[in-house]
Design an enzyme around this catalytic site. Structure first.
Site: not given
Ligand code: DGY
Length: 330
Positions: A158, A177, A236, A238, A267, A285, A287
């Site tokens: 993603i 990353s 987008t 968590r 959430e 939420h 996505g």
């Protein structure tokens, strides 16, 4: 073999679950709100497999009740709601839905980014409330994406798709990353940076990491302090990746420019002070929420669970050591 009994904790797109109707006894929670914990605890006892949502907590206590369980399917790519170690200890494979929602989620990151950068939600409110009186040279001025720097934290599929969209919008690309991604560097000209450097050079920071103990509150007061004072944050991934209280402080004090959120720390609750800010765009939420994507996700998770139950070896297993140790993985 008898038809396996599958517990499905929410109604999924019908087109995606045809095999469940054809091949098993389906125990489905057919409501638009999560299955209450007590109900889940009760029904898991008679299930051969479980297909759950990210809002269901699949922990040691629940697995202990699921003595017959032979597979868990998660209707999501992220599976932080499942105690995978506990499932592995019981020899239960966990399947998710990677790949099929990559583009939909990256599109959503950009939809949120554009809404925030071009102040679309503020404008929508203005029009609906009858406050739009004339085109104005200074009305709701936003930010250009071309020429600005997009920093993507988490360069999995993603994150890579978000970078690709950034390139199409003429943005300079930076990513962070755990491992460097040669393909992203050569294909897109994305530059690798440490997290602190990425935060300090980016005009837009997009979070695309899974939720783990390392990424919990990855973004807190120190990190917001490193960002440019007009930088935008898009999440987008968590909710708990961001410390929402500190995010509010950073937004309210002008420490950063704005935030667009699809996910929340607790959430579906949202830290209430965020609701009062204009420089925040909030989505519930969404996505992966396209008809096509949600159908593909349903098909993928059903196929994985049913194929496993009938002796196959689906690839989308997040704890494949379980299959290997049973002699099914080689
Ligand atoms: C996921 O797949 O992890 C999303 O958050 C739900 O689509």
């Amino acid at each position: 073999m008898d038809r396996p009994r599958i517990l499905l904790t929410r109604a999924l797109p019908e087109e995606g679950i045809e095999r469940l109707h054809e091949e098993c006894e389906l125990d489905q929670w057919d409501h638009d709100h999560p299955m209450p914990r007590g109900e889940l605890m009760e029904r898991i006892a008679s299930a051969d497999a479980l297909i759950c949502l990210l809002s269901d907590r699949i922990d040691e206590e629940l697995l202990r009740r699921g003595a017959r369980l032979r597979a868990i399917g998660v209707y999501a790519v992220g599976y932080d709601n499942v105690d995978v170690n506990a499932a592995t200890a019981r020899g239960i494979p966990v399947f998710n839905t990677p790949g099929v929602l990559t583009d939909a989620t990256a599109d959503m990151a950009f939809a949120l980014l554009l809404s925030l950068a071009r102040r679309i939600v503020e404008g929508d409110r203005m029009v609906r409330e009858g406050r739009f009186h004339s085109w104005g040279p200074k009305l709701l001025l936003g930010k250009d994406l071309r020429g600005s720097t997009l920093g993507v934290v988490g360069a999995g599929s993603i994150g890579g798709a978000v970078l690709r969209r950034g390139k199409a919008f003429g943005m300079d690309l930076v990513y962070h990353s755990r491992t460097r991604k040669d393909a992203l560097e050569s294909e897109l000209g994305a530059r690798y940076a440490g997290l602190d450097e990425l935060l300090s050079v980016s005009d837009v920071v997009s979070l695309n990491v899974p939720l783990t103990s390392e990424t919990h509150h990855l973004m807190g007061a120190r990190e917001f302090g490193l960002m440019k004072d007009d930088a935008l944050l898009v999440n987008t991934a968590r909710g708990p990746v961001v410390d929402e209280v500190e995010l509010y402080e950073a937004l309210a004090s002008g420490r950063i420019g704005g935030a667009a959120l699809d996910v929340y720390e607790r959430e579906p609750d949202v830290y209430a002070p965020l609701l009062k800010l204009d420089n925040v765009v909030l989505a519930p939420h969404l996505g992966s929420a396209t008809v096509h994507t949600r159908t593909k996700m349903a098909r993928m998770v059903c196929d994985a669970v049913l194929d496993h139950l009938s002796g196959g070896r689906p690839e989308n297993c997040v704890n494949p050591s379980v299959l290997v140790s049973k002699g099914e993985g080689k």
